[in-house]
Motif scaffolding. Sequence first.
Motif, PDB file in Angstrom:
ATOM      1  N   GLN A 169      -6.684  17.666  14.230  1.00  0.00           N
ATOM      2  CA  GLN A 169      -6.988  18.484  15.401  1.00  0.00           C
ATOM      3  C   GLN A 169      -5.702  19.064  15.998  1.00  0.00           C
ATOM      4  N   SER A 170      -5.774  20.304  16.431  1.00  0.00           N
ATOM      5  CA  SER A 170      -4.578  20.982  16.935  1.00  0.00           C
ATOM      6  C   SER A 170      -4.290  20.704  18.394  1.00  0.00           C
ATOM      7  N   ASN A 171      -5.252  20.140  19.124  1.00  0.00           N
ATOM      8  CA  ASN A 171      -5.066  19.946  20.566  1.00  0.00           C
ATOM      9  C   ASN A 171      -5.166  18.483  20.987  1.00  0.00           C
ATOM     10  N   SER A 172      -4.981  17.572  20.028  1.00  0.00           N
ATOM     11  CA  SER A 172      -4.938  16.140  20.339  1.00  0.00           C
ATOM     12  C   SER A 172      -4.082  15.470  19.274  1.00  0.00           C
ATOM     13  N   GLY A 173      -3.755  14.210  19.490  1.00  0.00           N
ATOM     14  CA  GLY A 173      -2.941  13.508  18.512  1.00  0.00           C
ATOM     15  C   GLY A 173      -1.456  13.698  18.747  1.00  0.00           C
ATOM     16  N   ASP A 174      -0.660  13.354  17.746  1.00  0.00           N
ATOM     17  CA  ASP A 174       0.797  13.393  17.876  1.00  0.00           C
ATOM     18  C   ASP A 174       1.390  14.750  17.546  1.00  0.00           C
ATOM     19  N   ILE A 175       0.633  15.599  16.882  1.00  0.00           N
ATOM     20  CA  ILE A 175       1.091  16.954  16.553  1.00  0.00           C
ATOM     21  C   ILE A 175       0.156  17.953  17.218  1.00  0.00           C
ATOM     22  N   ARG A 176       0.734  18.903  17.950  1.00  0.00           N
ATOM     23  CA  ARG A 176      -0.065  19.914  18.640  1.00  0.00           C
ATOM     24  C   ARG A 176       0.349  21.309  18.165  1.00  0.00           C
ATOM     25  N   VAL A 177      -0.524  22.271  18.371  1.00  0.00           N
ATOM     26  CA  VAL A 177      -0.276  23.637  17.907  1.00  0.00           C
ATOM     27  C   VAL A 177      -0.496  24.602  19.054  1.00  0.00           C
ATOM     28  N   SER A 178       0.422  25.552  19.207  1.00  0.00           N
ATOM     29  CA  SER A 178       0.284  26.594  20.223  1.00  0.00           C
ATOM     30  C   SER A 178       0.650  27.932  19.606  1.00  0.00           C
ATOM     31  N   VAL A 179       0.443  29.002  20.361  1.00  0.00           N
ATOM     32  CA  VAL A 179       0.901  30.315  19.901  1.00  0.00           C
ATOM     33  C   VAL A 179       2.425  30.330  19.935  1.00  0.00           C
ATOM     34  N   ASN A 180       3.024  31.224  19.172  1.00  0.00           N
ATOM     35  CA  ASN A 180       4.476  31.355  19.205  1.00  0.00           C
ATOM     36  C   ASN A 180       4.919  31.814  20.599  1.00  0.00           C
ATOM     37  N   PRO A 181       5.901  31.152  21.200  1.00  0.00           N
ATOM     38  CA  PRO A 181       6.303  31.515  22.562  1.00  0.00           C
ATOM     39  C   PRO A 181       7.018  32.864  22.614  1.00  0.00           C
ATOM     40  N   ALA A 182       6.708  33.641  23.624  1.00  0.00           N
ATOM     41  CA  ALA A 182       7.395  34.915  23.832  1.00  0.00           C
ATOM     42  C   ALA A 182       8.797  34.638  24.354  1.00  0.00           C
ATOM     43  N   GLY A 183       9.746  35.441  23.943  1.00  0.00           N
ATOM     44  CA  GLY A 183      11.105  35.320  24.462  1.00  0.00           C
ATOM     45  C   GLY A 183      11.984  34.324  23.743  1.00  0.00           C
ATOM     46  N   LEU A 184      11.431  33.618  22.753  1.00  0.00           N
ATOM     47  CA  LEU A 184      12.240  32.644  22.015  1.00  0.00           C
ATOM     48  C   LEU A 184      13.199  33.369  21.077  1.00  0.00           C
ATOM     49  N   THR A 185      14.495  33.061  21.182  1.00  0.00           N
ATOM     50  CA  THR A 185      15.501  33.584  20.254  1.00  0.00           C
ATOM     51  C   THR A 185      16.386  32.434  19.806  1.00  0.00           C
ATOM     52  N   ALA A 186      17.341  32.738  18.957  1.00  0.00           N
ATOM     53  CA  ALA A 186      18.234  31.694  18.461  1.00  0.00           C
ATOM     54  C   ALA A 186      19.047  31.060  19.583  1.00  0.00           C
ATOM     55  N   THR A 187      19.264  31.793  20.666  1.00  0.00           N
ATOM     56  CA  THR A 187      20.102  31.276  21.751  1.00  0.00           C
ATOM     57  C   THR A 187      19.367  31.196  23.085  1.00  0.00           C
ATOM     58  N   THR A 188      18.055  31.420  23.073  1.00  0.00           N
ATOM     59  CA  THR A 188      17.276  31.411  24.311  1.00  0.00           C
ATOM     60  C   THR A 188      16.126  30.431  24.200  1.00  0.00           C
ATOM     61  N   ALA A 189      16.032  29.535  25.173  1.00  0.00           N
ATOM     62  CA  ALA A 189      14.967  28.537  25.170  1.00  0.00           C
ATOM     63  C   ALA A 189      13.640  29.157  25.603  1.00  0.00           C
ATOM     64  N   ALA A 190      12.553  28.489  25.244  1.00  0.00           N
ATOM     65  CA  ALA A 190      11.222  28.931  25.660  1.00  0.00           C
ATOM     66  C   ALA A 190      10.290  27.737  25.618  1.00  0.00           C
TER      67      ALA A 190
END
Length: 213
Positions: A169-190
């Motif tokens: 399941q993508s929304n329970s357990g130890d591994i979760r899944v979300s859409v790719n975050p906007a604004g994420l770059t190699a040097t920018t957190a998101a």
Amino acid sequence: MQTPSAKLGTLESQKGFTLIELSIVLVIIGLLVGGVIKGQELIKGSRQNNMMNAIQGYTAAVSNYQGTYRALPGDDSGAQTRWTGTGANGNGNGLISAAERQTFWAHMRAAGLITGALADTTNPTNAFGGLFFISEGGGGFAATAPTLCTSRVPGDVVLRILTQYDNGQSNSGDIRVSVNPAGLTATTAANAGAAVATNTITADNSYAVCSRL
């Protein structure tokens, strides 16, 4: 001038493939296509293993850091004293805040737990060309839970990971899944977003995969 028998021989030599020859060609094409598809799956499987090994390696490295320095990387308030030139200290409150998410990687590199220069805050890349990043929660995890995520993971790989490593399941357990975050770059957190439903994950899209540290 060609004799009638010579002309007949020429016409026969210009005939197309026989049904048997065409069948053989189609079988060969089928084998080639099947081989290409199988090869692509093997490559994707290898990248999946590479990425999951990296997640497990980073998680183990964080535990190592905590055991050695009694602090979370990024949140470590004594890092600058310990390693001159690491860039910044954390505030030592036991969480990894927005301001500390890039410092996390600098502290990990300063401790020699991952490769890179002393003050390098760059988000590492994964085998699919996405980025590893630190999120305050995300994917349904509590906002206070330091979370390691990685972006641009193909949907079919996501589904295999959920089945092979967790509860499917993508929304329970130890591994979760979300859409790719906007604004994420190699040097920018998101921050990773809310968890997506398992039945909405498609092979044509990519996602962020998250695991608590």
